[in-house]
Motif scaffolding. Structure first.
Motif, PDB file in Angstrom:
ATOM      1  N   GLU A 107      88.183  19.923  46.216  1.00  0.00           N
ATOM      2  CA  GLU A 107      89.209  19.399  47.115  1.00  0.00           C
ATOM      3  C   GLU A 107      90.292  20.461  47.271  1.00  0.00           C
ATOM      4  O   GLU A 107      90.744  21.043  46.288  1.00  0.00           O
ATOM      5  CB  GLU A 107      89.803  18.104  46.563  1.00  0.00           C
ATOM      6  N   ARG A 108      90.699  20.707  48.521  1.00  0.00           N
ATOM      7  CA  ARG A 108      91.701  21.737  48.804  1.00  0.00           C
ATOM      8  C   ARG A 108      93.052  21.128  49.125  1.00  0.00           C
ATOM      9  O   ARG A 108      93.134  20.098  49.788  1.00  0.00           O
ATOM     10  CB  ARG A 108      91.265  22.608  49.985  1.00  0.00           C
ATOM     11  N   ASP A 109      94.091  21.798  48.663  1.00  0.00           N
ATOM     12  CA  ASP A 109      95.457  21.428  49.034  1.00  0.00           C
ATOM     13  C   ASP A 109      95.695  21.862  50.474  1.00  0.00           C
ATOM     14  O   ASP A 109      95.034  22.762  50.986  1.00  0.00           O
ATOM     15  CB  ASP A 109      96.473  22.122  48.124  1.00  0.00           C
ATOM     16  N   GLY A 110      96.655  21.214  51.130  1.00  0.00           N
ATOM     17  CA  GLY A 110      97.030  21.601  52.489  1.00  0.00           C
ATOM     18  C   GLY A 110      96.188  20.939  53.565  1.00  0.00           C
ATOM     19  O   GLY A 110      96.342  21.248  54.742  1.00  0.00           O
ATOM     20  N   PHE A 111      95.301  20.038  53.181  1.00  0.00           N
ATOM     21  CA  PHE A 111      94.459  19.307  54.129  1.00  0.00           C
ATOM     22  C   PHE A 111      94.584  17.824  53.828  1.00  0.00           C
ATOM     23  O   PHE A 111      94.978  17.438  52.721  1.00  0.00           O
ATOM     24  CB  PHE A 111      92.991  19.740  53.994  1.00  0.00           C
ATOM     25  N   ASN A 112      94.248  16.988  54.823  1.00  0.00           N
ATOM     26  CA  ASN A 112      94.268  15.548  54.583  1.00  0.00           C
ATOM     27  C   ASN A 112      93.393  15.237  53.373  1.00  0.00           C
ATOM     28  O   ASN A 112      92.306  15.796  53.217  1.00  0.00           O
ATOM     29  CB  ASN A 112      93.744  14.790  55.802  1.00  0.00           C
ATOM     30  N   LYS A 113      93.886  14.337  52.517  1.00  0.00           N
ATOM     31  CA  LYS A 113      93.136  13.958  51.327  1.00  0.00           C
ATOM     32  C   LYS A 113      92.709  12.512  51.436  1.00  0.00           C
ATOM     33  O   LYS A 113      93.426  11.711  52.010  1.00  0.00           O
ATOM     34  CB  LYS A 113      93.984  14.185  50.074  1.00  0.00           C
ATOM     35  N   PRO A 114      91.530  12.203  50.914  1.00  0.00           N
ATOM     36  CA  PRO A 114      90.646  13.096  50.186  1.00  0.00           C
ATOM     37  C   PRO A 114      89.918  14.055  51.135  1.00  0.00           C
ATOM     38  O   PRO A 114      89.773  13.780  52.325  1.00  0.00           O
ATOM     39  CB  PRO A 114      89.659  12.156  49.503  1.00  0.00           C
ATOM     40  N   ASN A 115      89.472  15.172  50.566  1.00  0.00           N
ATOM     41  CA  ASN A 115      88.656  16.126  51.309  1.00  0.00           C
ATOM     42  C   ASN A 115      87.699  16.799  50.341  1.00  0.00           C
ATOM     43  O   ASN A 115      87.910  16.759  49.134  1.00  0.00           O
ATOM     44  CB  ASN A 115      89.519  17.156  52.046  1.00  0.00           C
ATOM     45  N   GLN A 116      86.669  17.388  50.868  1.00  0.00           N
ATOM     46  CA  GLN A 116      85.721  18.156  50.086  1.00  0.00           C
ATOM     47  C   GLN A 116      85.338  19.383  50.907  1.00  0.00           C
ATOM     48  O   GLN A 116      84.940  19.252  52.078  1.00  0.00           O
ATOM     49  CB  GLN A 116      84.459  17.347  49.758  1.00  0.00           C
ATOM     50  N   PHE A 117      85.470  20.551  50.317  1.00  0.00           N
ATOM     51  CA  PHE A 117      85.083  21.799  50.959  1.00  0.00           C
ATOM     52  C   PHE A 117      83.873  22.338  50.203  1.00  0.00           C
ATOM     53  O   PHE A 117      83.958  22.546  48.989  1.00  0.00           O
ATOM     54  CB  PHE A 117      86.232  22.811  50.923  1.00  0.00           C
TER      55      PHE A 117
END
Length: 165
Positions: A107-117
């Motif tokens: 999960e990356r900071d600076g993006f809508n959460k939750p997220n998975q990269f």
């Protein structure tokens, strides 16, 4: 800001440069279909609301020579699931699926959460994130490794709606 977790054991990037836009498109489509296959039957990726989806984009933000710059294939769309699958559950399931392939996923900071990269060892990338507002479907993005811009073609069409089949 949190840092990324370490890659899975044995993971290393051996980026595969696509030898054609068709090769990049076929690989992206394959990864998207594999992702959709773990979600409820009838789930689709709908790219119709995303101008530029399924086309090439520069790999550099501001290239010095726009006519001779590497490009990548970019696909972005909404994941539409029949029924009532919770978006957070969906995003977690997708991230876990990419991990099961041996991808580097976090999960990356600076993006809508939750997220998975997700980063594949071949250089392909997939990312899924919660939309804003959260009542909208999650967004799924696929990006190929960069390849020579001279290989980009305007006559190739990427499907506007992708399903697991």
């Amino acid at each position: 800001m949190t840092s990324a977790p370490p890659p899975p054991p044995g993971w290393s990037l051996k980026e595969v440069v696509p030898q054609s836009q068709q090769e990049a498109q076929d690989a992206v489509l394959g990864y998207l279909k594999r992702t959709l296959a773990v979600l409820p039957a009838g789930t689709v990726l709908d790219t119709k609301g995303q101008p530029g989806s399924g086309h090439t984009a520069w790999c550099e933000d501001e290239p010095k020579d726009p006519k001779n710059v590497p490009v990548h294939l970019l696909v972005i769309g909404d994941i539409k699931v029949p029924g009532d699958m919770d978006p957070k559950t969906l995003i977690t399931k997708v991230g876990d699926t990419w991990r099961s392939w041996g991808w580097y996923v976090f999960e990356r900071d600076g993006f809508n959460k939750p997220n998975q990269f997700g980063y594949g060892p071949d250089g392909y990338r997939l990312q899924i994130e919660m939309s804003n507002p959260p009542s909208y479907p999650p967004t799924l993005t696929a990006i190929s490794p960069c390849f020579p811009g001279t290989l980009a073609r305007d006559d190739l069409r990427f499907p506007m709606v992708v399903s697991a089949q």
